[in-house]
Design a protein around this motif. Structure first.
Motif, mmCIF file in Angstrom:
data_model
loop_
_atom_site.group_PDB
_atom_site.id
_atom_site.type_symbol
_atom_site.label_atom_id
_atom_site.label_comp_id
_atom_site.label_asym_id
_atom_site.label_seq_id
_atom_site.Cartn_x
_atom_site.Cartn_y
_atom_site.Cartn_z
ATOM 1 N N ALA A 1 0.752 -1.275 0.004
ATOM 2 C CA ALA A 1 -0.019 0.296 -0.033
ATOM 3 C C ALA A 1 1.017 1.465 -0.026
ATOM 4 O O ALA A 1 0.488 2.274 -0.672
ATOM 5 C CB ALA A 1 -0.970 -0.018 1.128
ATOM 6 N N ILE A 2 1.991 1.127 0.762
ATOM 7 C CA ILE A 2 2.809 2.424 0.758
ATOM 8 C C ILE A 2 3.542 2.618 -0.399
ATOM 9 O O ILE A 2 3.906 3.841 -0.913
ATOM 10 C CB ILE A 2 3.691 2.280 2.008
ATOM 11 N N SER A 3 3.988 1.568 -1.074
ATOM 12 C CA SER A 3 4.486 1.665 -2.223
ATOM 13 C C SER A 3 3.566 2.076 -3.665
ATOM 14 O O SER A 3 3.938 2.908 -4.219
ATOM 15 C CB SER A 3 5.263 0.130 -2.656
ATOM 16 N N ALA A 4 2.386 1.681 -3.489
ATOM 17 C CA ALA A 4 1.290 2.061 -4.540
ATOM 18 C C ALA A 4 1.106 3.616 -4.380
ATOM 19 O O ALA A 4 1.252 4.446 -5.145
ATOM 20 C CB ALA A 4 0.251 1.381 -4.629
ATOM 21 N N ALA A 5 1.186 4.031 -2.937
ATOM 22 C CA ALA A 5 0.838 5.565 -2.671
ATOM 23 C C ALA A 5 2.251 6.555 -3.007
ATOM 24 O O ALA A 5 2.194 7.536 -3.473
ATOM 25 C CB ALA A 5 0.337 5.773 -1.315
ATOM 26 N N SER B 1 1.926 9.462 -5.328
ATOM 27 C CA SER B 1 2.427 10.828 -5.101
ATOM 28 C C SER B 1 2.941 11.509 -6.049
ATOM 29 O O SER B 1 2.754 12.872 -6.180
ATOM 30 C CB SER B 1 2.897 10.565 -3.943
ATOM 31 N N LEU B 2 3.853 10.713 -6.907
ATOM 32 C CA LEU B 2 4.566 11.567 -7.923
ATOM 33 C C LEU B 2 3.605 11.729 -9.242
ATOM 34 O O LEU B 2 3.838 12.902 -9.639
ATOM 35 C CB LEU B 2 5.713 10.432 -8.473
ATOM 36 N N THR B 3 2.607 10.787 -9.452
ATOM 37 C CA THR B 3 1.704 11.127 -10.393
ATOM 38 C C THR B 3 0.894 12.527 -10.122
ATOM 39 O O THR B 3 0.507 13.339 -10.726
ATOM 40 C CB THR B 3 0.827 9.940 -10.776
ATOM 41 N N LEU C 1 4.078 13.244 3.402
ATOM 42 C CA LEU C 1 2.612 13.435 4.063
ATOM 43 C C LEU C 1 1.517 13.132 2.882
ATOM 44 O O LEU C 1 0.510 12.691 3.271
ATOM 45 C CB LEU C 1 2.472 14.865 4.576
ATOM 46 N N LEU C 2 1.689 13.577 1.619
ATOM 47 C CA LEU C 2 0.998 13.421 0.604
ATOM 48 C C LEU C 2 0.773 11.624 0.389
ATOM 49 O O LEU C 2 -0.030 11.160 -0.020
ATOM 50 C CB LEU C 2 1.538 14.019 -0.789
ATOM 51 N N VAL C 3 1.910 11.193 0.575
ATOM 52 C CA VAL C 3 1.836 9.491 0.377
ATOM 53 C C VAL C 3 0.983 8.900 1.483
ATOM 54 O O VAL C 3 0.121 8.255 1.192
ATOM 55 C CB VAL C 3 3.336 8.807 0.471
ATOM 56 N N PHE C 4 1.126 9.443 2.641
ATOM 57 C CA PHE C 4 -0.048 8.916 3.522
ATOM 58 C C PHE C 4 -1.337 9.377 3.663
ATOM 59 O O PHE C 4 -2.431 8.666 3.585
ATOM 60 C CB PHE C 4 0.533 9.227 5.078
ATOM 61 N N ALA C 5 -1.539 10.443 3.017
ATOM 62 C CA ALA C 5 -2.930 10.946 2.879
ATOM 63 C C ALA C 5 -3.391 10.168 1.714
ATOM 64 O O ALA C 5 -4.692 10.034 1.563
ATOM 65 C CB ALA C 5 -2.901 12.434 2.481
#
Length: 160
Positions: A14-18, A22-24, A81-85
């Motif tokens: 899930a973290i890897s996908a986020a 986040s880059l996109t 922070l955007l990754v976790f959001a």
């Protein structure tokens, strides 16, 4: 008195996908903002009732394509922070505000994070949020509707 809720670890996948998302997401935001000097502010409300914030200043040019980040550490913090959001399992709410340097007043738009993507905020609600306190000598921002950011994984029907 009850202890704060524990933050559950969402898992590596899930973290890897986020992280990838986040880059996109940021690339899409940069394209939507276009040329200029911009400040991004991200406010995240975690599910343990804590608020965390990130901010970064950047300069974008479209022809030729250019991105200059003023402080790499601030940018990395905002992206984390955007990754976790975007992943969402440890957050209740998140809002990204973009302020663009403009004359006579800076311009601002915002998105809320829902379902792993950024969705435009209501400009009226955003205007209330960015209005300076009466006793402060802050600059008034001109609020405009945030552009719809099309998620690459959306189907044709979802883009409408």
């Amino acid at each position: 008195m009850p202890a704060r809720p524990e933050l559950a670890y969402p898992g590596d996948a899930a973290i890897s996908a986020a992280m990838s998302s986040s880059l996109t997401t940021l690339a899409t935001v940069f394209q939507a903002l276009g040329d200029g000097e911009h400040t991004l502010n991200l406010v995240v409300e975690r599910n343990d009732d804590a608020f965390v914030t990130g901010r970064t200043d950047l300069s974008i040019g479209m022809a030729p394509l250019r991105l200059a980040v003023l402080d790499e550490d601030e940018f990395s913090t905002l992206r984390m922070l955007l990754v976790f959001a975007l992943e969402g399992s440890t957050t209740l709410n998140a809002v990204l505000l973009a302020t663009t340097a403009a004359e006579p007043n800076p311009r601002a738009c915002g998105w809320s994070v829902r379902d792993g993507w950024l969705h435009p905020m209501d400009p009226t609600a955003l205007q209330e949020a960015v209005r300076p306190c009466p006793d402060l000598s802050a600059v008034m921002r001109e609020v405009y509707p945030a552009p719809v950011l099309h998620c690459p994984s959306w189907t044709t029907e979802e883009r409408s």
